[in-house]
Design an enzyme around this catalytic site. Sequence first.
Site, PDB file in Angstrom:
ATOM      1  N   HIS A  80       0.804  -1.224   0.000  1.00  0.00           N
ATOM      2  CA  HIS A  80       0.000   0.000   0.000  1.00  0.00           C
ATOM      3  C   HIS A  80       0.831   1.266   0.000  1.00  0.00           C
ATOM      4  CE1 HIS A  80      -3.296  -2.658   2.004  1.00  0.00           C
ATOM      5  NE2 HIS A  80      -3.258  -2.823   0.702  1.00  0.00           N
ATOM      6  N   THR A 107      -3.440  -8.493  11.224  1.00  0.00           N
ATOM      7  CA  THR A 107      -4.342  -7.961  10.205  1.00  0.00           C
ATOM      8  C   THR A 107      -5.741  -8.534  10.395  1.00  0.00           C
ATOM      9  OG1 THR A 107      -4.758  -7.669   7.835  1.00  0.00           O
ATOM     10  CG2 THR A 107      -3.712  -9.738   8.491  1.00  0.00           C
TER      11      THR A 107
END
Length: 243
Positions: A121, A190
């Site tokens: 990202h 996550t």
Amino acid sequence: MEREDGLAQGRKLVAGARRVAVLTGAGISAESGLATFRDSGGLWENHRVEDVATPQAFARDPVLVWEFYNARRRAGAQARPNPGHLALAALEQRKESVVIITQNVDGLHQKAGSTRVVELHGNIWRARCARCGRAAADLPVEVPFLSYCASCPGLLRPDIVWFGEALAPRDLEAAAAALQDCGLFMVVGTSAQVQPAASFAFAAVGRGVGVIEVNKEETPLSSLVSVSLRGEAGEVLPALLFV
Ligand code: BV8
Ligand code: ZN
């Protein structure tokens, strides 16, 4: 599964693997003092992150978006790698390869010493021209509003993959190669909700390779992996990797 049994089983999987791939998310940086996406309820100053971390938000209100990223750059400038990052970096000394596939943009894996990091990202310390793509270097922690490109009239934007934006093909390829090549896949910190990042963990389960999850709470992956260890990454990873 009892914590000790899980750790014992996890240690066996670690011992038996030569090449390791690790998908990390915001949870591994929580103990470095960086708010995760969920713990803040996905909010920043009452804005939903998905409403601020988008190209539309930047087109509509670039100052608001830079306020969001400057706040995170300020926090990031104080953050240090924690024992979770350091344990993953140290694992490189004992394995043929350790590839970190991270959703995080804070650069803490590299600061901890990991040498193979795929930043799916982007990276909060980099900025680029929204018009011609030219990278902007040596920016202050707080990027002044509004900064422009050195080569064209374009506005500088954070070099981050926003919601609705495609990930860089070269990063997707690197992550896919690490997934194919590994003998052990680990998933740390996550919620496994953001795509396509989470798909690598589900693909590892599908591949039938050993998958170890380390997370503070249950996730959609927990029931699918070989071993799911509940706890803080900074405490569990050293116990898993170095005992
Ligand atoms: C794309 C940069 C297409 C921003 C980020 C509906 C269904 C499925 C998918 C979608 C959908 N609608 C839209 C989509 C796609 C969307 C998506 O996945 N949305 C989600 C919200 C459903 N994905 C995209 O838009 C992606 N692009 O699809 O493009 C395309 C294709 C071709 C051409 C054009 C377009 C882009 C996604 C990238 C978005 N950018 N980051 C920024 O950071 O500023 S994602 C952002 O979310 C961060 O990277 C962050 O990492 C991530 C959140 O996920 P996590 O890392 O998992 O963090 P989270 O807080 O959720 O979880 C933390 C976990 O850790 C928790 O479980 C917690 O319990 C645990 N924890 C906490 N402390 C600890 C801990 N664990 C251990 N120890 C601790 N101490
Ligand atoms: Zn430009």
